[in-house]
Structure formats: C-alpha cells, structure tokens
Design an enzyme around this catalytic site. Structure first.
Site, PDB file in Angstrom:
ATOM      1  N   ALA A 186      52.748  -7.830  45.234  1.00 49.57           N
ATOM      2  CA  ALA A 186      51.549  -8.347  44.573  1.00 49.57           C
ATOM      3  C   ALA A 186      51.997  -9.006  43.270  1.00 49.57           C
ATOM      4  O   ALA A 186      53.061  -8.692  42.735  1.00 49.57           O
ATOM      5  CB  ALA A 186      50.592  -7.206  44.285  1.00 49.57           C
ATOM      6  N   GLY A 230      53.644  -5.144  48.052  1.00 50.97           N
ATOM      7  CA  GLY A 230      52.627  -5.764  48.898  1.00 50.97           C
ATOM      8  C   GLY A 230      53.219  -6.677  49.963  1.00 50.97           C
ATOM      9  O   GLY A 230      52.594  -6.906  51.002  1.00 50.97           O
ATOM     10  N   GLU A 259      54.057  -4.419  52.721  1.00 57.61           N
ATOM     11  CA  GLU A 259      52.782  -3.959  53.292  1.00 57.61           C
ATOM     12  C   GLU A 259      52.124  -5.057  54.134  1.00 57.61           C
ATOM     13  O   GLU A 259      51.558  -4.783  55.189  1.00 57.61           O
ATOM     14  CB  GLU A 259      51.860  -3.491  52.163  1.00 57.61           C
ATOM     15  CG  GLU A 259      52.400  -2.239  51.493  1.00 57.61           C
ATOM     16  CD  GLU A 259      51.664  -1.872  50.218  1.00 57.61           C
ATOM     17  OE1 GLU A 259      51.577  -2.731  49.314  1.00 57.61           O
ATOM     18  OE2 GLU A 259      51.171  -0.743  50.131  1.00 57.61           O
ATOM     19  N   GLU A 284      56.960   0.023  43.796  1.00 55.43           N
ATOM     20  CA  GLU A 284      55.840   0.120  42.846  1.00 55.43           C
ATOM     21  C   GLU A 284      56.058   1.225  41.815  1.00 55.43           C
ATOM     22  O   GLU A 284      55.549   1.163  40.702  1.00 55.43           O
ATOM     23  CB  GLU A 284      54.520   0.378  43.596  1.00 55.43           C
ATOM     24  CG  GLU A 284      54.003  -0.816  44.382  1.00 55.43           C
ATOM     25  CD  GLU A 284      54.462  -0.855  45.834  1.00 55.43           C
ATOM     26  OE1 GLU A 284      55.500  -0.227  46.154  1.00 55.43           O
ATOM     27  OE2 GLU A 284      53.773  -1.504  46.648  1.00 55.43           O
TER      28      GLU A 284
HETATM   29  N1  CO8 Z   1      54.883 -10.776  40.743  1.00 54.59           N
HETATM   30  C1  CO8 Z   1      54.944 -11.847  39.913  1.00 54.59           C
HETATM   31  N2  CO8 Z   1      56.053 -12.588  39.730  1.00 54.59           N
HETATM   32  C2  CO8 Z   1      57.164 -12.226  40.405  1.00 54.59           C
HETATM   33  C3  CO8 Z   1      57.171 -11.123  41.293  1.00 54.59           C
HETATM   34  C4  CO8 Z   1      55.962 -10.387  41.454  1.00 54.59           C
HETATM   35  N3  CO8 Z   1      55.873  -9.360  42.286  1.00 54.59           N
HETATM   36  N4  CO8 Z   1      58.418 -10.990  41.807  1.00 54.59           N
HETATM   37  C5  CO8 Z   1      59.146 -12.004  41.280  1.00 54.59           C
HETATM   38  N5  CO8 Z   1      58.394 -12.741  40.429  1.00 54.59           N
HETATM   39  C6  CO8 Z   1      58.805 -13.896  39.657  1.00 54.59           C
HETATM   40  C7  CO8 Z   1      59.658 -13.505  38.456  1.00 54.59           C
HETATM   41  O1  CO8 Z   1      58.843 -13.097  37.374  1.00 54.59           O
HETATM   42  C8  CO8 Z   1      60.400 -14.798  38.190  1.00 54.59           C
HETATM   43  O2  CO8 Z   1      59.535 -15.677  37.528  1.00 54.59           O
HETATM   44  P1  CO8 Z   1      60.094 -16.476  36.205  1.00 54.59           P
HETATM   45  O3  CO8 Z   1      61.186 -17.345  36.729  1.00 54.59           O
HETATM   46  O4  CO8 Z   1      58.878 -17.251  35.754  1.00 54.59           O
HETATM   47  O5  CO8 Z   1      60.564 -15.454  35.259  1.00 54.59           O
HETATM   48  C9  CO8 Z   1      60.620 -15.378  39.596  1.00 54.59           C
HETATM   49  O6  CO8 Z   1      59.649 -14.728  40.441  1.00 54.59           O
HETATM   50  C10 CO8 Z   1      61.986 -15.073  40.167  1.00 54.59           C
HETATM   51  O7  CO8 Z   1      62.184 -13.679  40.081  1.00 54.59           O
HETATM   52  P2  CO8 Z   1      63.495 -13.030  39.425  1.00 54.59           P
HETATM   53  O8  CO8 Z   1      64.029 -13.906  38.339  1.00 54.59           O
HETATM   54  O9  CO8 Z   1      63.177 -11.621  39.060  1.00 54.59           O
HETATM   55  O10 CO8 Z   1      64.490 -13.102  40.684  1.00 54.59           O
HETATM   56  P3  CO8 Z   1      65.724 -12.153  40.992  1.00 54.59           P
HETATM   57  O11 CO8 Z   1      66.432 -12.793  42.135  1.00 54.59           O
HETATM   58  O12 CO8 Z   1      66.491 -11.860  39.751  1.00 54.59           O
HETATM   59  O13 CO8 Z   1      65.070 -10.758  41.461  1.00 54.59           O
HETATM   60  C11 CO8 Z   1      63.518  -9.379  42.716  1.00 54.59           C
HETATM   61  C12 CO8 Z   1      64.343 -10.694  42.659  1.00 54.59           C
HETATM   62  C13 CO8 Z   1      64.488  -8.189  42.829  1.00 54.59           C
HETATM   63  C14 CO8 Z   1      62.635  -9.461  43.945  1.00 54.59           C
HETATM   64  C15 CO8 Z   1      62.669  -9.244  41.423  1.00 54.59           C
HETATM   65  O14 CO8 Z   1      61.968 -10.450  41.226  1.00 54.59           O
HETATM   66  C16 CO8 Z   1      61.686  -8.124  41.479  1.00 54.59           C
HETATM   67  O15 CO8 Z   1      62.041  -6.978  41.314  1.00 54.59           O
HETATM   68  N6  CO8 Z   1      60.371  -8.463  41.683  1.00 54.59           N
HETATM   69  C17 CO8 Z   1      59.300  -7.490  41.642  1.00 54.59           C
HETATM   70  C18 CO8 Z   1      59.290  -6.640  42.883  1.00 54.59           C
HETATM   71  C19 CO8 Z   1      58.178  -5.625  42.812  1.00 54.59           C
HETATM   72  O16 CO8 Z   1      58.153  -4.768  41.947  1.00 54.59           O
HETATM   73  N7  CO8 Z   1      57.216  -5.701  43.741  1.00 54.59           N
HETATM   74  C20 CO8 Z   1      56.094  -4.820  43.778  1.00 54.59           C
HETATM   75  C21 CO8 Z   1      54.922  -5.421  43.056  1.00 54.59           C
HETATM   76  S1  CO8 Z   1      53.535  -4.290  42.888  1.00 54.59           S
HETATM   77  C22 CO8 Z   1      52.811  -4.375  44.403  1.00 54.59           C
HETATM   78  O17 CO8 Z   1      53.214  -5.078  45.283  1.00 54.59           O
HETATM   79  C23 CO8 Z   1      51.601  -3.501  44.582  1.00 54.59           C
HETATM   80  C24 CO8 Z   1      51.115  -3.564  46.024  1.00 54.59           C
HETATM   81  C25 CO8 Z   1      49.645  -3.375  46.100  1.00 54.59           C
HETATM   82  C26 CO8 Z   1      49.056  -3.983  47.339  1.00 54.59           C
HETATM   83  C27 CO8 Z   1      49.300  -5.467  47.501  1.00 54.59           C
HETATM   84  C28 CO8 Z   1      48.471  -6.065  48.576  1.00 54.59           C
HETATM   85  C29 CO8 Z   1      48.796  -7.472  48.918  1.00 54.59           C
END
Ligand code: CO8
Length: 258
Positions: free
Chosen positions: A65, A109, A112, A132
């Site tokens: 998400a 998400g 999911e 999460e």
């Molecule tokens: N939300 C918003 N932006 C994101 C997300 C995200 N989940 N994941 C990545 N991005 C963005 C980063 O902020 C970054 O943006 P910017 O260049 O503007 O800073 C861009 O994407 C590239 O990401 P990274 O620079 O972090 O890329 P890396 O290759 O270094 O890392 C990762 C990749 C490991 C995937 C890392 O981006 C990461 O850990 N992302 C978050 C993963 C996460 O925590 N996901 C869970 C989110 S909470 C959730 O899903 C709740 C579920 C509830 C139900 C959802 C129903 C649909």
C-alpha cells in the site's frame, strides 16, 4: 475508460492488466486500487474476456500500500473509510479467473493482492513479504489470514513477525505460488496459462473458482457436499455434453458457455 496508473490490453480473450506506477514501485494508492477494481469489473463484464492476468514491472509487482498516502491518517479516518475493504471485496467478487504474474517485489498489500488472485505464477526474481510490522502496523487485507492458510502458521508467523522477504523458490516450496518461471518469460507463461483457461467452458471455470474458494470457508464434509452438488449440476449444461462427446469422438471440444 482511460486509466493513469494501470495499462489494460485485451488480446485472444485475455485481459492483461499492468500496474504502472514505476516511480513508487507500483505502490497501491487509492487511484491505482480504484482503477484496478474498475478494470477488473470491466473485464468481468466483457464477453471478449475469458481470463485476466495482473502483472507489474520487472522490479515490482507492487511494493505494498502507498505509505506516503497512509502515513498521516488517523484511526477514525481509516475506520470510517474502511480502508482497503472495498478493494478486497471488489477483487474477490470477480468471477472470471485471475492470474497474478509476479516479478520483483510483492510486499504487504502487493503480496495480499497477489493472494486475492486465483493463483500466482512467479518469476525467479519474485520476492514476497508482509513487512508491515516494520511500519508499526500489521497486514490489512489477508496477510495474516490468506497467507496462513496458504503457507501454514509457522512460515506466516515468520514472515509477518520478522518482516523478511521470501524468494520465489521458497514461495513455491511453501505453496504460495503455483510455478516459478524465468523472469524474461513471466508474462508469456502467464498469458499462455490464461489462454489455456480461456479455451474451457466459462461455466466450468466459474464452478471451479466457487468450489475451490469454498474449501477455505467451510468444513471438509460441507465442502465435499458443495463440490458434489456443483458437479451434478454441470450435467445440466450443454458444455458437459459437448466436452464428453468431443472426447469420445477424438476431437477438440467447442464450448459455448451454455
Ligand atoms: N509506498 C509508497 N512509496 C513506495 C513504497 C510504498 N509501499 N515502496 C516503495 N516506494 C517508493 C520509495 O519511496 C521510492 O520513492 P522515491 O524515489 O520518491 O524516494 C521508490 O518507491 C523506490 O523505492 P526505494 O528507493 O525504496 O527502492 P529500493 O530498491 O531501495 O527498495 C523496497 C525497494 C525494499 C521494496 C523498498 O522500497 C521498501 O521497503 N518499500 C516498502 C515496502 C513495504 O513496507 N510495504 C508494505 C506497505 S504497508 C501495506 O502494504 C499495508 C497493507 C494493507 C492492505 C493493502 C491493500 C491493497
């Protein structure tokens, strides 16, 4: 309808939906989820479509998400808007088979959403996880529930508690994904599976979805009874007569969804 965060193509009876927010690794924001649900509903209602494939990019199916969009929300807001409930319900209500073709990250998400599809074909680059807990929350649409049914308590606890990622090989071993293919061939393999499904009777395909999904909602004896009743009811269809006649006449069946 014109979409901004997804790309939809329909060819050979298959709708291919690509999640397309490359700058945010396909993070699932309100717009993307709304467009995805609309595209799925349009495909479900389109007679030319018999199977659906959802995919992302080489780097990410979806990294979860959208954290930026969620970060400042209050309890009252997420409770009132019932955050993510509509996406869960709308994807679950699609009757046509949906394949998730996952390369790269399928996190939170994203994992999911893949589990909401009927089955998952993974590229050898796929990484699944429910991270999460690292954000001070827990999974919101199935990461503690569907994942536990698919991979068992121990691995689900491991993934949900540590937030670690699981690679494609481990995901296949655990039963989360149906097959792993080379990343370069992911979409081709998913479309080929979808085209195979598209050749079947839609009535049988709907019935398979209902019966398999029922197994998650009921006891074994109730599930077996449901399956038997549906199996018996298939004999009321023209496609059953055609399918069996075609076998006996050593020719390809011409199903008409009747
Ligand atoms: N939300 C918003 N932006 C994101 C997300 C995200 N989940 N994941 C990545 N991005 C963005 C980063 O902020 C970054 O943006 P910017 O260049 O503007 O800073 C861009 O994407 C590239 O990401 P990274 O620079 O972090 O890329 P890396 O290759 O270094 O890392 C990762 C990749 C490991 C995937 C890392 O981006 C990461 O850990 N992302 C978050 C993963 C996460 O925590 N996901 C869970 C989110 S909470 C959730 O899903 C709740 C579920 C509830 C139900 C959802 C129903 C649909």
């Amino acid at each position: 309808m014109a979409f901004e965060t997804i790309i939809v193509e329909v060819e050979d009876h298959v709708a291919l939906i690509r999640l397309n927010r490359p700058d945010a690794l396909n993070a699932l924001n309100t717009q993307l989820l709304g467009e995805l649900c609309t595209a799925l509903e349009e495909a479900d209602g389109n007679d030319k479509v018999r199977c659906i494939v959802i995919t992302g990019s080489d780097k990410a199916f979806a990294a979860g998400a959208d954290i930026r969009e969620m970060s400042q929300k209050t309890y009252v807001e997420v409770y009132s808007e019932n955050l993510f409930a509509a996406a869960n319900d709308r994807v679950s209500a699609i009757r046509k088979p949906i394949i998730a073709a996952v390369a790269g990250y399928a996190l939170g998400g994203g994992c999911e959403l893949a589990m909401l599809c009927d089955f998952i074909i993974a590229a050898d680059t796929a990484k699944f996880g429910q991270p999460e807990i690292n954000l001070g929350v827990i999974a919101g649409i199935g990461g503690t529930q569907r994942l536990t049914r698919l991979v068992g308590k121990s691995k689900s606890m491991d993934l949900n508690l540590t937030g670690r990622f699981m690679d494609a090989e481990e995901a296949e071993r655990a039963g989360l994904v149906s097959r792993v293919v080379p990343a370069k061939k992911l979409v081709e393999e998913a479309l080929s599976a979808a085209q195979k499904i598209a050749e079947k009777s839609m009535i049988s395909a709907y019935a398979v979805k209902e019966a398999v999904n029922r197994s998650y909602e009921t006891t074994l004896s109730e599930g077996l009874l449901f399956e038997r009743r549906v199996f018996h009811s298939m004999f009321a269809t023209e496609d059953q007569k055609e399918g069996m006649a075609a076998f006996l006449e050593k020719r390809a069946a011409q199903f008409r969804d009747k």
